[in-house]
Write an enzyme that holds these catalytic residues in place. Structure first.
Site, PDB file in Angstrom:
ATOM      1  N   ASP A 169      -7.877 -10.807 -38.474  1.00  8.87           N
ATOM      2  CA  ASP A 169      -6.766 -11.544 -39.102  1.00  8.87           C
ATOM      3  C   ASP A 169      -7.255 -12.165 -40.406  1.00  8.87           C
ATOM      4  O   ASP A 169      -6.473 -12.454 -41.306  1.00  8.87           O
ATOM      5  CB  ASP A 169      -6.270 -12.670 -38.191  1.00  8.87           C
ATOM      6  N   MET A 174      -9.663 -21.975 -31.337  1.00 12.61           N
ATOM      7  CA  MET A 174      -9.856 -20.752 -30.571  1.00 12.61           C
ATOM      8  C   MET A 174     -10.024 -19.562 -31.506  1.00 12.61           C
ATOM      9  O   MET A 174      -9.362 -19.471 -32.541  1.00 12.61           O
ATOM     10  CB  MET A 174      -8.667 -20.527 -29.631  1.00 12.61           C
ATOM     11  N   GLU A 232      -7.412 -13.405 -20.793  1.00 17.54           N
ATOM     12  CA  GLU A 232      -5.948 -13.386 -20.871  1.00 17.54           C
ATOM     13  C   GLU A 232      -5.396 -12.136 -20.192  1.00 17.54           C
ATOM     14  O   GLU A 232      -5.582 -11.025 -20.682  1.00 17.54           O
ATOM     15  CB  GLU A 232      -5.487 -13.414 -22.321  1.00 17.54           C
ATOM     16  N   LYS A 249      -2.550  -9.439 -18.769  1.00 19.56           N
ATOM     17  CA  LYS A 249      -1.241  -8.860 -19.120  1.00 19.56           C
ATOM     18  C   LYS A 249      -1.074  -7.593 -18.289  1.00 19.56           C
ATOM     19  O   LYS A 249      -2.030  -6.820 -18.156  1.00 19.56           O
ATOM     20  CB  LYS A 249      -1.160  -8.551 -20.617  1.00 19.56           C
ATOM     21  N   HIS A 299       3.547 -12.679 -20.348  1.00 23.82           N
ATOM     22  CA  HIS A 299       2.790 -11.692 -19.574  1.00 23.82           C
ATOM     23  C   HIS A 299       3.031 -11.852 -18.079  1.00 23.82           C
ATOM     24  O   HIS A 299       3.142 -10.867 -17.353  1.00 23.82           O
ATOM     25  CB  HIS A 299       1.296 -11.802 -19.895  1.00 23.82           C
ATOM     26  N   ASP A 339      -1.126 -19.579 -23.737  1.00 24.90           N
ATOM     27  CA  ASP A 339      -0.283 -18.948 -24.774  1.00 24.90           C
ATOM     28  C   ASP A 339       1.181 -19.174 -24.421  1.00 24.90           C
ATOM     29  O   ASP A 339       1.658 -18.678 -23.389  1.00 24.90           O
ATOM     30  CB  ASP A 339      -0.567 -17.437 -24.830  1.00 24.90           C
ATOM     31  N   ASP A 363       7.334 -11.867 -26.941  1.00 27.23           N
ATOM     32  CA  ASP A 363       6.673 -12.950 -27.699  1.00 27.23           C
ATOM     33  C   ASP A 363       7.691 -13.783 -28.476  1.00 27.23           C
ATOM     34  O   ASP A 363       7.510 -14.092 -29.656  1.00 27.23           O
ATOM     35  CB  ASP A 363       5.622 -12.375 -28.669  1.00 27.23           C
ATOM     36  N   ASP A 396       1.699 -18.196 -28.889  1.00 22.83           N
ATOM     37  CA  ASP A 396       1.395 -16.797 -29.207  1.00 22.83           C
ATOM     38  C   ASP A 396       2.724 -16.053 -29.242  1.00 22.83           C
ATOM     39  O   ASP A 396       3.130 -15.435 -28.248  1.00 22.83           O
ATOM     40  CB  ASP A 396       0.448 -16.204 -28.163  1.00 22.83           C
TER      41      ASP A 396
END
Ligand code: DIG
Ligand code: MN
Ligand code: MN
Length: 390
Positions: free
Chosen positions: A61, A92, A185, A187, A224, A249, A261, A291
Protein backbone atom coordinates in the site's frame (compact mmCIF):
# COMPACT_ATOMS: atom_id res chain seq x y z
CA UNK A 1 -22.07 17.19 10.42
CA UNK A 2 -22.47 18.78 13.90
CA UNK A 3 -19.00 19.34 15.40
CA UNK A 4 -18.02 18.35 18.95
CA UNK A 5 -21.09 16.42 19.92
CA UNK A 6 -20.75 13.11 21.79
CA UNK A 7 -20.54 11.32 18.44
CA UNK A 8 -17.64 13.32 17.01
CA UNK A 9 -14.62 11.02 16.60
CA UNK A 10 -11.45 11.80 18.54
CA UNK A 11 -8.07 10.02 18.65
CA UNK A 12 -8.84 8.58 22.08
CA UNK A 13 -11.60 6.52 20.46
CA UNK A 14 -8.83 4.48 18.75
CA UNK A 15 -10.44 4.48 15.31
CA UNK A 16 -8.10 3.35 12.54
CA UNK A 17 -8.35 2.83 8.77
CA UNK A 18 -6.11 0.89 6.42
CA UNK A 19 -4.53 2.87 3.58
CA UNK A 20 -6.28 0.39 1.28
CA UNK A 21 -9.74 1.19 2.70
CA UNK A 22 -10.17 4.91 2.03
CA UNK A 23 -7.66 4.39 -0.78
CA UNK A 24 -9.93 1.86 -2.50
CA UNK A 25 -10.25 2.98 -6.13
CA UNK A 26 -13.47 1.09 -6.78
CA UNK A 27 -12.15 -1.73 -8.93
CA UNK A 28 -14.35 -4.84 -8.82
CA UNK A 29 -14.39 -8.16 -10.70
CA UNK A 30 -16.66 -6.59 -13.33
CA UNK A 31 -15.37 -3.05 -13.53
CA UNK A 32 -12.35 -0.82 -13.73
CA UNK A 33 -11.31 1.69 -11.06
CA UNK A 34 -13.73 4.62 -10.73
CA UNK A 35 -11.66 6.89 -8.48
CA UNK A 36 -8.11 8.20 -8.81
CA UNK A 37 -5.67 6.87 -6.23
CA UNK A 38 -5.32 9.00 -3.07
CA UNK A 39 -1.71 9.33 -1.90
CA UNK A 40 -0.79 7.88 1.52
CA UNK A 41 0.21 11.34 2.74
CA UNK A 42 -3.16 12.82 1.73
CA UNK A 43 -4.92 9.89 3.45
CA UNK A 44 -2.99 10.63 6.64
CA UNK A 45 -3.89 14.32 6.45
CA UNK A 46 -7.60 13.75 5.73
CA UNK A 47 -8.08 11.02 8.34
CA UNK A 48 -6.32 13.08 11.00
CA UNK A 49 -8.73 15.92 10.28
CA UNK A 50 -11.64 13.49 10.84
CA UNK A 51 -10.39 12.54 14.33
CA UNK A 52 -8.83 9.19 13.37
CA UNK A 53 -6.13 7.73 15.65
CA UNK A 54 -3.98 5.85 13.13
CA UNK A 55 -3.56 4.19 9.75
CA UNK A 56 -2.70 0.59 8.92
CA UNK A 57 -1.06 -0.75 5.79
CA UNK A 58 0.02 -3.67 3.69
CA UNK A 59 3.64 -3.33 2.59
CA UNK A 60 2.63 -2.57 -0.99
CA UNK A 61 0.00 0.00 0.00
CA UNK A 62 3.01 2.23 0.65
CA UNK A 63 6.01 0.70 -1.14
CA UNK A 64 5.44 -0.62 -4.69
CA UNK A 65 6.55 -4.23 -5.28
CA UNK A 66 9.28 -3.12 -7.68
CA UNK A 67 10.64 -0.18 -5.65
CA UNK A 68 14.42 0.00 -5.23
CA UNK A 69 15.83 0.27 -1.71
CA UNK A 70 16.51 3.97 -2.26
CA UNK A 71 12.93 4.54 -3.49
CA UNK A 72 11.59 2.53 -0.55
CA UNK A 73 13.54 4.64 1.95
CA UNK A 74 12.41 7.89 0.33
CA UNK A 75 8.75 6.81 0.35
CA UNK A 76 8.97 5.70 3.98
CA UNK A 77 10.61 8.91 5.15
CA UNK A 78 7.97 11.04 3.36
CA UNK A 79 5.23 8.93 4.98
CA UNK A 80 6.83 9.19 8.42
CA UNK A 81 6.91 12.99 8.03
CA UNK A 82 3.20 13.05 7.21
CA UNK A 83 2.45 10.89 10.25
CA UNK A 84 4.44 13.25 12.47
CA UNK A 85 2.93 16.38 10.91
CA UNK A 86 -0.60 15.13 11.56
CA UNK A 87 -0.10 13.29 14.85
CA UNK A 88 -1.03 9.92 13.41
CA UNK A 89 0.46 6.50 14.19
CA UNK A 90 0.60 3.06 12.57
CA UNK A 91 -0.83 0.52 15.07
CA UNK A 92 -1.03 -2.40 12.66
CA UNK A 93 0.79 -3.60 9.54
CA UNK A 94 0.41 -6.60 7.28
CA UNK A 95 1.74 -8.15 4.08
CA UNK A 96 0.06 -8.26 0.70
CA UNK A 97 0.35 -11.96 0.03
CA UNK A 98 -2.61 -12.00 -2.34
CA UNK A 99 -2.14 -9.43 -5.14
CA UNK A 100 0.91 -10.73 -6.98
CA UNK A 101 -0.02 -13.48 -9.48
CA UNK A 102 2.88 -15.39 -7.95
CA UNK A 103 0.58 -16.10 -4.98
CA UNK A 104 -2.32 -17.42 -7.02
CA UNK A 105 -1.93 -20.90 -5.48
CA UNK A 106 -1.35 -19.43 -2.04
CA UNK A 107 1.62 -17.91 -0.21
CA UNK A 108 2.43 -19.92 2.93
CA UNK A 109 0.40 -22.87 1.57
CA UNK A 110 1.43 -22.80 -2.09
CA UNK A 111 2.25 -26.27 -3.44
CA UNK A 112 5.50 -24.70 -4.67
CA UNK A 113 8.11 -24.54 -1.89
CA UNK A 114 9.85 -21.64 -3.69
CA UNK A 115 6.67 -19.56 -3.39
CA UNK A 116 6.37 -20.49 0.30
CA UNK A 117 9.97 -19.31 0.85
CA UNK A 118 9.43 -16.10 -1.13
CA UNK A 119 6.31 -15.41 1.00
CA UNK A 120 8.52 -15.64 4.12
CA UNK A 121 11.06 -13.27 2.56
CA UNK A 122 8.35 -10.76 1.61
CA UNK A 123 6.77 -11.00 5.06
CA UNK A 124 10.07 -10.52 6.93
CA UNK A 125 10.68 -7.35 4.90
CA UNK A 126 7.11 -6.18 5.53
CA UNK A 127 7.46 -6.87 9.26
CA UNK A 128 10.64 -4.73 9.26
CA UNK A 129 8.67 -1.93 7.57
CA UNK A 130 5.76 -2.23 9.99
CA UNK A 131 8.06 -2.12 13.02
CA UNK A 132 9.94 0.84 11.52
CA UNK A 133 6.59 2.68 11.34
CA UNK A 134 5.72 1.76 14.93
CA UNK A 135 3.27 -1.11 14.45
CA UNK A 136 2.80 -3.45 17.43
CA UNK A 137 0.22 -5.74 15.80
CA UNK A 138 0.90 -7.72 12.64
CA UNK A 139 -2.05 -9.21 10.78
CA UNK A 140 -2.06 -12.36 8.66
CA UNK A 141 -5.04 -12.69 6.31
CA UNK A 142 -4.54 -15.78 4.20
CA UNK A 143 -6.59 -14.58 1.23
CA UNK A 144 -4.98 -17.02 -1.18
CA UNK A 145 -4.42 -19.87 1.30
CA UNK A 146 -6.97 -22.29 -0.05
CA UNK A 147 -8.22 -24.23 -3.05
CA UNK A 148 -10.80 -24.41 -5.79
CA UNK A 149 -10.42 -28.19 -5.91
CA UNK A 150 -9.32 -30.53 -3.13
CA UNK A 151 -7.56 -32.60 -5.77
CA UNK A 152 -4.86 -29.93 -5.76
CA UNK A 153 -3.75 -29.81 -2.17
CA UNK A 154 -3.30 -31.99 0.91
CA UNK A 155 -5.42 -30.22 3.56
CA UNK A 156 -3.30 -31.61 6.42
CA UNK A 157 -0.03 -30.62 4.76
CA UNK A 158 -1.43 -27.12 4.18
CA UNK A 159 -2.05 -26.67 7.91
CA UNK A 160 1.54 -27.77 8.58
CA UNK A 161 2.90 -25.33 5.98
CA UNK A 162 0.88 -22.48 7.49
CA UNK A 163 2.09 -23.43 10.98
CA UNK A 164 5.70 -23.59 9.75
CA UNK A 165 5.37 -20.05 8.38
CA UNK A 166 3.86 -18.55 11.53
CA UNK A 167 6.37 -20.39 13.76
CA UNK A 168 9.25 -19.22 11.53
CA UNK A 169 8.03 -15.60 11.65
CA UNK A 170 7.47 -15.73 15.43
CA UNK A 171 11.10 -16.85 15.74
CA UNK A 172 12.14 -14.01 13.41
CA UNK A 173 10.32 -11.41 15.56
CA UNK A 174 11.88 -12.86 18.71
CA UNK A 175 15.36 -12.88 17.14
CA UNK A 176 14.92 -9.26 16.07
CA UNK A 177 13.59 -8.40 19.55
CA UNK A 178 10.60 -6.66 17.95
CA UNK A 179 7.67 -5.65 20.16
CA UNK A 180 5.12 -7.26 17.88
CA UNK A 181 2.14 -9.61 18.24
CA UNK A 182 0.53 -11.56 15.41
CA UNK A 183 -3.21 -11.43 14.70
CA UNK A 184 -4.65 -14.11 12.42
CA UNK A 185 -7.65 -13.10 10.31
CA UNK A 186 -10.06 -15.84 9.25
CA UNK A 187 -12.29 -15.75 6.17
CA UNK A 188 -14.29 -18.70 4.76
CA UNK A 189 -13.83 -17.98 1.03
CA UNK A 190 -13.10 -15.30 -1.60
CA UNK A 191 -10.88 -14.86 -3.43
CA UNK A 192 -10.21 -18.62 -3.21
CA UNK A 193 -13.07 -21.06 -3.58
CA UNK A 194 -12.41 -22.12 0.00
CA UNK A 195 -9.87 -20.58 2.35
CA UNK A 196 -8.12 -22.68 5.01
CA UNK A 197 -8.76 -21.87 8.68
CA UNK A 198 -12.06 -20.19 7.71
CA UNK A 199 -13.53 -19.05 11.05
CA UNK A 200 -12.61 -17.71 14.49
CA UNK A 201 -13.03 -21.20 15.90
CA UNK A 202 -10.63 -22.79 13.37
CA UNK A 203 -8.05 -20.07 14.04
CA UNK A 204 -8.34 -20.34 17.83
CA UNK A 205 -7.80 -24.10 17.67
CA UNK A 206 -4.86 -23.62 15.27
CA UNK A 207 -3.00 -20.98 17.26
CA UNK A 208 -2.65 -23.24 20.30
CA UNK A 209 -0.67 -25.68 18.12
CA UNK A 210 2.01 -23.05 17.48
CA UNK A 211 5.44 -22.95 19.14
CA UNK A 212 4.75 -19.49 20.62
CA UNK A 213 0.96 -19.30 21.09
CA UNK A 214 1.34 -16.39 23.50
CA UNK A 215 2.54 -14.22 20.57
CA UNK A 216 -0.49 -15.00 18.41
CA UNK A 217 -4.13 -13.87 18.62
CA UNK A 218 -6.95 -13.01 16.25
CA UNK A 219 -8.10 -10.21 13.98
CA UNK A 220 -11.76 -11.19 13.36
CA UNK A 221 -13.76 -9.31 10.71
CA UNK A 222 -17.52 -8.70 10.81
CA UNK A 223 -18.17 -9.58 7.17
CA UNK A 224 -16.08 -12.74 7.20
CA UNK A 225 -18.05 -14.34 10.05
CA UNK A 226 -21.36 -13.20 8.58
CA UNK A 227 -20.37 -14.78 5.25
CA UNK A 228 -20.14 -18.05 7.20
CA UNK A 229 -23.61 -17.45 8.69
CA UNK A 230 -22.22 -17.05 12.21
CA UNK A 231 -23.01 -14.60 15.03
CA UNK A 232 -19.91 -12.41 14.95
CA UNK A 233 -20.34 -11.16 18.54
CA UNK A 234 -20.23 -14.75 19.84
CA UNK A 235 -16.93 -15.40 18.05
CA UNK A 236 -15.43 -12.13 19.24
CA UNK A 237 -16.61 -12.91 22.80
CA UNK A 238 -14.85 -16.28 22.66
CA UNK A 239 -11.63 -14.68 21.40
CA UNK A 240 -11.91 -11.94 24.03
CA UNK A 241 -12.59 -14.44 26.84
CA UNK A 242 -9.48 -16.36 25.75
CA UNK A 243 -7.38 -13.18 25.82
CA UNK A 244 -6.88 -13.53 22.06
CA UNK A 245 -8.71 -10.49 20.64
CA UNK A 246 -5.59 -8.66 19.44
CA UNK A 247 -7.31 -6.56 16.74
CA UNK A 248 -10.68 -6.31 14.98
CA UNK A 249 -11.89 -5.42 11.46
CA UNK A 250 -15.20 -3.56 11.51
CA UNK A 251 -17.54 -3.34 8.52
CA UNK A 252 -20.98 -4.52 7.41
CA UNK A 253 -22.33 -7.27 5.19
CA UNK A 254 -25.58 -8.50 3.69
CA UNK A 255 -26.07 -12.20 4.39
CA UNK A 256 -25.27 -14.70 1.65
CA UNK A 257 -23.19 -12.39 -0.50
CA UNK A 258 -19.55 -11.91 -1.44
CA UNK A 259 -17.38 -9.92 0.98
CA UNK A 260 -18.92 -6.46 0.64
CA UNK A 261 -16.77 -4.61 3.18
CA UNK A 262 -19.59 -2.08 3.65
CA UNK A 263 -19.57 0.91 6.01
CA UNK A 264 -19.82 -0.24 9.65
CA UNK A 265 -23.42 -0.44 10.91
CA UNK A 266 -24.92 0.13 7.46
CA UNK A 267 -26.59 -3.28 7.37
CA UNK A 268 -27.41 -5.33 10.48
CA UNK A 269 -27.72 -2.57 13.10
CA UNK A 270 -28.78 -4.95 15.90
CA UNK A 271 -25.66 -7.12 15.55
CA UNK A 272 -23.51 -3.98 15.29
CA UNK A 273 -25.09 -2.76 18.54
CA UNK A 274 -24.29 -5.96 20.42
CA UNK A 275 -20.72 -5.95 19.03
CA UNK A 276 -20.17 -2.38 20.26
CA UNK A 277 -21.78 -3.38 23.59
CA UNK A 278 -19.31 -6.26 23.95
CA UNK A 279 -16.27 -4.12 23.11
CA UNK A 280 -17.34 -1.20 25.31
CA UNK A 281 -18.74 -3.11 28.30
CA UNK A 282 -15.58 -5.26 28.40
CA UNK A 283 -13.36 -2.18 28.34
CA UNK A 284 -11.39 -3.63 25.39
CA UNK A 285 -8.83 -0.95 24.53
CA UNK A 286 -7.80 -2.28 21.10
CA UNK A 287 -7.97 -0.49 17.78
CA UNK A 288 -11.41 -0.05 16.24
CA UNK A 289 -10.20 -0.71 12.66
CA UNK A 290 -12.57 -0.19 9.74
CA UNK A 291 -11.63 -2.69 7.04
CA UNK A 292 -14.21 -1.47 4.55
CA UNK A 293 -14.57 1.00 1.70
CA UNK A 294 -16.95 3.47 0.10
CA UNK A 295 -19.52 2.34 -2.47
CA UNK A 296 -18.13 2.12 -6.02
CA UNK A 297 -20.58 4.93 -6.91
CA UNK A 298 -18.71 7.45 -4.77
CA UNK A 299 -16.21 10.18 -5.61
CA UNK A 300 -13.53 11.28 -3.13
CA UNK A 301 -16.06 13.33 -1.14
CA UNK A 302 -18.05 10.13 -0.73
CA UNK A 303 -14.94 8.34 0.54
CA UNK A 304 -14.57 10.81 3.41
CA UNK A 305 -18.31 10.59 4.12
CA UNK A 306 -17.78 6.81 4.35
CA UNK A 307 -14.95 7.25 6.84
CA UNK A 308 -16.82 9.81 8.95
CA UNK A 309 -20.01 7.73 8.87
CA UNK A 310 -18.17 4.58 10.00
CA UNK A 311 -16.95 6.30 13.15
CA UNK A 312 -20.13 8.28 13.81
CA UNK A 313 -22.23 5.12 13.67
CA UNK A 314 -19.89 3.41 16.12
CA UNK A 315 -20.19 6.36 18.54
CA UNK A 316 -23.99 6.55 18.17
CA UNK A 317 -24.17 2.85 19.02
CA UNK A 318 -21.83 3.49 21.96
CA UNK A 319 -24.39 6.07 23.20
CA UNK A 320 -27.14 3.46 22.72
CA UNK A 321 -25.13 1.02 24.84
CA UNK A 322 -24.97 3.61 27.62
CA UNK A 323 -28.76 4.09 27.33
CA UNK A 324 -29.30 0.31 27.47
CA UNK A 325 -27.14 0.06 30.58
CA UNK A 326 -29.09 2.94 32.20
CA UNK A 327 -32.58 1.87 31.13
CA UNK A 328 -34.48 1.03 34.33
CA UNK A 329 -36.93 -1.43 32.78
CA UNK A 330 -34.23 -3.28 30.83
CA UNK A 331 -31.98 -3.44 33.86
CA UNK A 332 -34.83 -4.72 36.05
CA UNK A 333 -35.38 -7.60 33.63
CA UNK A 334 -31.64 -8.34 33.64
CA UNK A 335 -31.53 -8.13 37.45
CA UNK A 336 -34.18 -10.85 37.61
CA UNK A 337 -32.07 -13.06 35.35
CA UNK A 338 -28.96 -12.33 37.42
CA UNK A 339 -30.89 -13.32 40.57
CA UNK A 340 -31.62 -16.68 38.98
CA UNK A 341 -27.94 -17.24 38.33
CA UNK A 342 -27.00 -15.19 35.27
CA UNK A 343 -24.77 -12.80 37.20
CA UNK A 344 -21.13 -12.89 36.03
CA UNK A 345 -18.97 -15.08 38.23
CA UNK A 346 -21.73 -17.48 39.30
CA UNK A 347 -19.80 -20.64 38.29
CA UNK A 348 -19.59 -24.22 39.45
CA UNK A 349 -16.28 -25.82 40.45
CA UNK A 350 -15.80 -29.45 41.39
CA UNK A 351 -15.18 -30.52 44.95
CA UNK A 352 -16.37 -33.62 46.79
CA UNK A 353 -18.68 -31.45 48.89
CA UNK A 354 -20.04 -29.69 45.82
CA UNK A 355 -20.63 -32.97 44.01
CA UNK A 356 -22.41 -34.36 47.07
CA UNK A 357 -24.48 -31.19 47.41
CA UNK A 358 -25.51 -31.32 43.75
CA UNK A 359 -26.23 -35.03 43.97
CA UNK A 360 -28.50 -34.39 46.99
CA UNK A 361 -30.07 -31.16 45.68
CA UNK A 362 -33.85 -31.28 45.22
CA UNK A 363 -35.23 -29.43 42.17
CA UNK A 364 -38.79 -28.30 41.55
CA UNK A 365 -38.59 -29.62 38.01
CA UNK A 366 -42.19 -28.73 37.11
CA UNK A 367 -41.58 -25.13 38.16
CA UNK A 368 -38.34 -25.03 36.14
CA UNK A 369 -40.19 -26.43 33.12
CA UNK A 370 -42.97 -23.86 33.44
CA UNK A 371 -40.99 -20.67 34.11
CA UNK A 372 -40.73 -17.94 31.47
CA UNK A 373 -37.61 -15.81 30.92
CA UNK A 374 -39.06 -12.47 29.75
CA UNK A 375 -36.89 -12.29 26.64
CA UNK A 376 -39.71 -11.07 24.39
CA UNK A 377 -40.12 -7.95 26.57
CA UNK A 378 -36.35 -7.58 26.90
CA UNK A 379 -35.75 -7.75 23.14
CA UNK A 380 -38.72 -5.45 22.38
CA UNK A 381 -37.26 -2.84 24.75
CA UNK A 382 -33.88 -3.30 23.08
CA UNK A 383 -35.38 -2.81 19.63
CA UNK A 384 -37.33 0.26 20.80
CA UNK A 385 -34.08 1.69 22.15
CA UNK A 386 -32.37 1.03 18.81
CA UNK A 387 -35.35 2.53 16.96
CA UNK A 388 -35.02 5.68 19.03
CA UNK A 389 -38.26 5.55 21.04
CA UNK A 390 -36.57 4.83 24.41
C1 DIG B 1 -9.19 -8.39 4.14
O1 DIG B 1 -10.27 -8.44 5.02
C2 DIG B 1 -7.89 -8.32 4.88
C3 DIG B 1 -6.90 -7.47 4.17
O2 DIG B 1 -7.54 -6.27 3.88
C4 DIG B 1 -5.84 -7.25 5.19
O3 DIG B 1 -4.81 -8.17 4.95
C5 DIG B 1 -6.50 -7.57 6.51
C6 DIG B 1 -6.16 -6.52 7.52
O4 DIG B 1 -7.26 -5.83 7.97
N1 DIG B 1 -7.92 -7.71 6.19
MN1 MN C 1 -13.39 -8.31 4.17
MN1 MN D 1 -10.01 -7.61 7.08
Amino acid sequence: MPANDACTPRPEHHFTFGLWTVGNVGRDPFGDPVRPAISPTRIVEKLAALGVYGVNLHDNDLVPRDATTAERDRIVSTFKRALADHGMCVPMATTNLFGDPLFRDGAFTSNDARVRRYALQKTMRAIDLGVELGATTYVFWGGREGVETNAAKDAQESVKWFRDAINFLCEYVRAQRYDLRFALEPKPNEPRGDIFLPTIGHMLAFLYTLDFPEMVGLNPEVAHDQMAGLDFTHGVAQALEAGKLFHIDLNAQKPGRFDQDLRFGSEDLKSAFFLVKLLEDSGWAGMRHFDSHAYRTEDEDGVWEFAAGSMRTYLILKEKVARFNADAEIQALLADLRARGAAPGQRVRYSENEARAIRDERFDLDALRAQGYGYERLDQLTMELLMGVR
